[in-house]
Design a protein around this motif. Structure first.
Motif, PDB file in Angstrom:
ATOM      1  N   ASP A   7       5.541  65.276 -43.786  1.00 37.65           N
ATOM      2  CA  ASP A   7       6.650  65.276 -44.752  1.00 37.65           C
ATOM      3  C   ASP A   7       6.527  64.124 -45.733  1.00 37.65           C
ATOM      4  O   ASP A   7       6.670  64.294 -46.945  1.00 37.65           O
ATOM      5  N   THR A   8       6.254  62.934 -45.198  1.00 41.69           N
ATOM      6  CA  THR A   8       6.117  61.761 -46.062  1.00 41.69           C
ATOM      7  C   THR A   8       4.913  61.881 -46.970  1.00 41.69           C
ATOM      8  O   THR A   8       4.985  61.590 -48.172  1.00 41.69           O
ATOM      9  N   GLY A   9       3.788  62.323 -46.402  1.00 43.95           N
ATOM     10  CA  GLY A   9       2.570  62.445 -47.190  1.00 43.95           C
ATOM     11  C   GLY A   9       2.683  63.470 -48.298  1.00 43.95           C
ATOM     12  O   GLY A   9       2.199  63.244 -49.419  1.00 43.95           O
ATOM     13  N   GLU A  10       3.332  64.590 -48.003  1.00 43.06           N
ATOM     14  CA  GLU A  10       3.480  65.633 -49.029  1.00 43.06           C
ATOM     15  C   GLU A  10       4.370  65.169 -50.177  1.00 43.06           C
ATOM     16  O   GLU A  10       4.163  65.564 -51.327  1.00 43.06           O
ATOM     17  N   LYS A  11       5.355  64.320 -49.869  1.00 43.63           N
ATOM     18  CA  LYS A  11       6.198  63.790 -50.937  1.00 43.63           C
ATOM     19  C   LYS A  11       5.428  62.830 -51.831  1.00 43.63           C
ATOM     20  O   LYS A  11       5.700  62.729 -53.035  1.00 43.63           O
ATOM     21  N   LEU A  12       4.446  62.128 -51.240  1.00 44.60           N
ATOM     22  CA  LEU A  12       3.693  61.138 -51.999  1.00 44.60           C
ATOM     23  C   LEU A  12       2.595  61.766 -52.851  1.00 44.60           C
ATOM     24  O   LEU A  12       2.434  61.400 -54.027  1.00 44.60           O
ATOM     25  N   ILE A  13       1.823  62.703 -52.276  1.00 48.22           N
ATOM     26  CA  ILE A  13       0.659  63.226 -53.009  1.00 48.22           C
ATOM     27  C   ILE A  13       0.700  64.741 -53.203  1.00 48.22           C
ATOM     28  O   ILE A  13      -0.221  65.301 -53.813  1.00 48.22           O
ATOM     29  N   GLY A  14       1.722  65.406 -52.672  1.00 47.85           N
ATOM     30  CA  GLY A  14       1.802  66.856 -52.840  1.00 47.85           C
ATOM     31  C   GLY A  14       1.276  67.596 -51.621  1.00 47.85           C
ATOM     32  O   GLY A  14       0.461  67.064 -50.850  1.00 47.85           O
ATOM     33  N   LYS A  15       1.718  68.844 -51.458  1.00 47.99           N
ATOM     34  CA  LYS A  15       1.371  69.612 -50.265  1.00 47.99           C
ATOM     35  C   LYS A  15      -0.108  69.972 -50.208  1.00 47.99           C
ATOM     36  O   LYS A  15      -0.746  69.867 -49.160  1.00 47.99           O
ATOM     37  N   ARG A  16      -0.664  70.411 -51.314  1.00 50.85           N
ATOM     38  CA  ARG A  16      -2.078  70.807 -51.304  1.00 50.85           C
ATOM     39  C   ARG A  16      -2.993  69.601 -51.087  1.00 50.85           C
ATOM     40  O   ARG A  16      -3.959  69.668 -50.320  1.00 50.85           O
ATOM     41  N   ALA A  17      -2.712  68.513 -51.767  1.00 50.59           N
ATOM     42  CA  ALA A  17      -3.551  67.322 -51.620  1.00 50.59           C
ATOM     43  C   ALA A  17      -3.492  66.781 -50.197  1.00 50.59           C
ATOM     44  O   ALA A  17      -4.515  66.342 -49.648  1.00 50.59           O
ATOM     45  N   TYR A  18      -2.306  66.844 -49.589  1.00 47.83           N
ATOM     46  CA  TYR A  18      -2.195  66.338 -48.222  1.00 47.83           C
ATOM     47  C   TYR A  18      -2.935  67.246 -47.249  1.00 47.83           C
ATOM     48  O   TYR A  18      -3.529  66.762 -46.280  1.00 47.83           O
ATOM     49  N   PHE A  56      -5.827  66.029 -44.756  1.00 51.37           N
ATOM     50  CA  PHE A  56      -5.734  66.336 -43.335  1.00 51.37           C
ATOM     51  C   PHE A  56      -7.030  66.969 -42.829  1.00 51.37           C
ATOM     52  O   PHE A  56      -7.570  66.574 -41.797  1.00 51.37           O
ATOM     53  N   ALA A  57      -7.537  67.955 -43.575  1.00 55.54           N
ATOM     54  CA  ALA A  57      -8.761  68.651 -43.169  1.00 55.54           C
ATOM     55  C   ALA A  57      -9.982  67.742 -43.288  1.00 55.54           C
ATOM     56  O   ALA A  57     -10.873  67.764 -42.429  1.00 55.54           O
ATOM     57  N   ALA A  58     -10.027  66.929 -44.345  1.00 56.97           N
ATOM     58  CA  ALA A  58     -11.179  66.071 -44.589  1.00 56.97           C
ATOM     59  C   ALA A  58     -11.359  65.032 -43.491  1.00 56.97           C
ATOM     60  O   ALA A  58     -12.489  64.628 -43.172  1.00 56.97           O
ATOM     61  N   VAL A  59     -10.262  64.602 -42.880  1.00 60.64           N
ATOM     62  CA  VAL A  59     -10.342  63.611 -41.805  1.00 60.64           C
ATOM     63  C   VAL A  59     -10.522  64.278 -40.441  1.00 60.64           C
ATOM     64  O   VAL A  59     -11.316  63.819 -39.610  1.00 60.64           O
ATOM     65  N   SER A  60      -9.799  65.367 -40.215  1.00 60.68           N
ATOM     66  CA  SER A  60      -9.814  66.013 -38.894  1.00 60.68           C
ATOM     67  C   SER A  60     -11.118  66.752 -38.615  1.00 60.68           C
ATOM     68  O   SER A  60     -11.618  66.736 -37.478  1.00 60.68           O
ATOM     69  N   ALA A  83      -6.851  76.424 -46.443  1.00 62.01           N
ATOM     70  CA  ALA A  83      -7.758  75.940 -47.483  1.00 62.01           C
ATOM     71  C   ALA A  83      -7.021  75.409 -48.697  1.00 62.01           C
ATOM     72  O   ALA A  83      -7.652  75.059 -49.703  1.00 62.01           O
ATOM     73  N   ALA A  84      -5.683  75.362 -48.629  1.00 58.49           N
ATOM     74  CA  ALA A  84      -4.843  74.839 -49.713  1.00 58.49           C
ATOM     75  C   ALA A  84      -4.917  75.680 -50.974  1.00 58.49           C
ATOM     76  O   ALA A  84      -4.567  75.206 -52.061  1.00 58.49           O
ATOM     77  N   VAL A  85      -5.376  76.936 -50.847  1.00 54.68           N
ATOM     78  CA  VAL A  85      -5.315  77.847 -51.995  1.00 54.68           C
ATOM     79  C   VAL A  85      -3.854  78.204 -52.257  1.00 54.68           C
ATOM     80  O   VAL A  85      -3.373  78.141 -53.397  1.00 54.68           O
ATOM     81  N   ASP A  86      -3.151  78.600 -51.215  1.00 56.26           N
ATOM     82  CA  ASP A  86      -1.701  78.748 -51.287  1.00 56.26           C
ATOM     83  C   ASP A  86      -1.045  77.449 -50.849  1.00 56.26           C
ATOM     84  O   ASP A  86      -1.624  76.678 -50.082  1.00 56.26           O
TER      85      ASP A  86
END
Length: 366
Positions: free
Chosen positions: A158-169, A173-177, A233-236
């Motif tokens: 929730d905090t991350g999506e507010k800071l950088i947006g849902k797709r970017a977060y 998330f995927a890039a680290v996990s 994949a953050a397309v949607d």
């Protein structure tokens, strides 16, 4: 104009016994017709006795299969219809983007993590291995690192999506996990037979067939993420879904159940301390995910989740046996959908590709 007035029946004060009074202005003669309230708060099952036994007369007198016109089946869904896929609603451009993004992610994963000359994967495994000479301890540390990062980022969503947006977060998330999970899987494959042997059942008749079937079933539980691949994949734009149908009727946390089945099957087959260590770490991580997932869903969906929680269960089939979950007669149709068929195909493919997966892991020397 005809006027409709709901009134209480004078012989009953039950909220489920109302009368619909239809007043015809022409004849001025009221016509009484019974109706039924279908609000969910009036449809709650009576509390179960504290001395519940799975074969009690109360349970045997109830049924978990109801007619299609029963108001509890399909007509009062609070959550979403999981694994629903309508080909006519798909956007071909979105799936082209998905394919491009998937290819790009795999390319970056190879360059930045897998490739021995450019990636950090081997250096990461070597760094973790410095903590202990025990493969069991290293296995647990790898799982602990992945679990901390994966669940931590999920909790901060929730905090991350507010800071950088849902797709970017989601991309973060995927890039680290993804690289952390890959390293853990490869280490397990390469060192699965390096532990102390506790039992040896691989030559026992029927064990191979049982383990194969258990693993196949586990994957049907493990990957509900295929319900929304375009969001993965953050397309949607990613959402925190409140799924309710399909596998969710059996258990509210299918990934945990699938992981437990997978761990028990592999531990039975391998039979050594490395397998036990991996199973302890993975099951512990997913049990935490049960609590954390419910917490996040309650925060996001409020009363809707509380009602869904009432009619579902963590333990498979518990809500069905208790009469809190009512399966439609054509329940099987909720599984004859493309996401489940995709899981089935990938599971079969993964089984036949085990030799390639093992060879590829060995070449990495992690």
């Amino acid at each position: 104009m005809t006027t409709c007035l709901p009134i209480c029946h004078p012989l009953s004060c039950s909220p489920q016994r109302k009368l619909l009074v239809i007043v015809n202005p022409v004849s001025s003669i009221p016509i009484f017709r019974p109706t039924r309230i279908t609000h969910t708060k009036f449809l709650k099952s009576p509390p179960f006795p504290s001395t519940f036994h799975p074969f009690s007369p109360i349970l045997l007198s109830r049924t978990s299969l109801r007619d299609a016109d029963d108001p509890l089946v399909g007509k009062d869904l609070i959550g979403e219809d999981s694994a629903a896929f309508n080909l006519g609603n798909q956007n071909i451009v979105s799936w082209i983007y998905f394919s491009i993004i998937l290819g790009f992610v795999l390319f970056l994963l190879d360059v930045a993590w897998i490739d021995g000359s450019t990636g950090f994967g081997k250096a990461y495994i070597n760094a973790v291995s410095q903590f202990s000479d025990s493969h069991e301890i290293v296995m647990l540390i790898l799982i602990l690192i992945f679990a901390t990062v994966h669940s931590g980022l999920a909790s901060l969503r929730d905090t991350g999506e507010k800071l950088i947006g849902k797709r970017a977060y989601r991309v973060l998330f995927a890039a680290v996990s993804l690289p952390l999970s890959l390293s853990t899987i490869v280490y397990f494959i390469n060192h699965r037979y390096d532990g102390l042997q506790l039992w040896q059942l691989q030559s026992t008749p029927g064990v191979h067939q049982f383990v194969w079937l258990a693993n196949f079933i586990s994957f049907l539980f493990l990957y509900p993420s295929t319900f929304n691949l375009l969001e993965v994949a953050a397309v949607d734009k990613p959402k925190l879904h409140l799924w309710e149908t399909g596998i969710m009727r059996i258990t509210r946390h299918p990934q945990m159940v699938g992981q437990v089945i997978w761990c028990l099957a592999h531990t039975l087959w391998i039979g050594n301390t490395v397998a036990v260590s991996a199973s302890i770490g993975l099951i512990g991580h997913h049990l935490f995910g049960v609590w954390n997932g419910d917490r996040r869903l309650a925060k996001q969906h409020g009363d809707a989740f509380e009602e869904l929680k009432r009619r579902t269960s963590v333990i498979p089939f518990a809500a069905i046996l208790h009469g809190r979950q009512n399966l439609p007669k054509d329940y099987y149709k909720e599984f004859i959908r493309l996401p489940y068929l995709t899981i089935t195909a990938l599971t079969l493919g993964a089984y036949f590709m085990h030799p390639l997966m093992q060879a590829g892991s060995f070449e990495l020397h992690w």
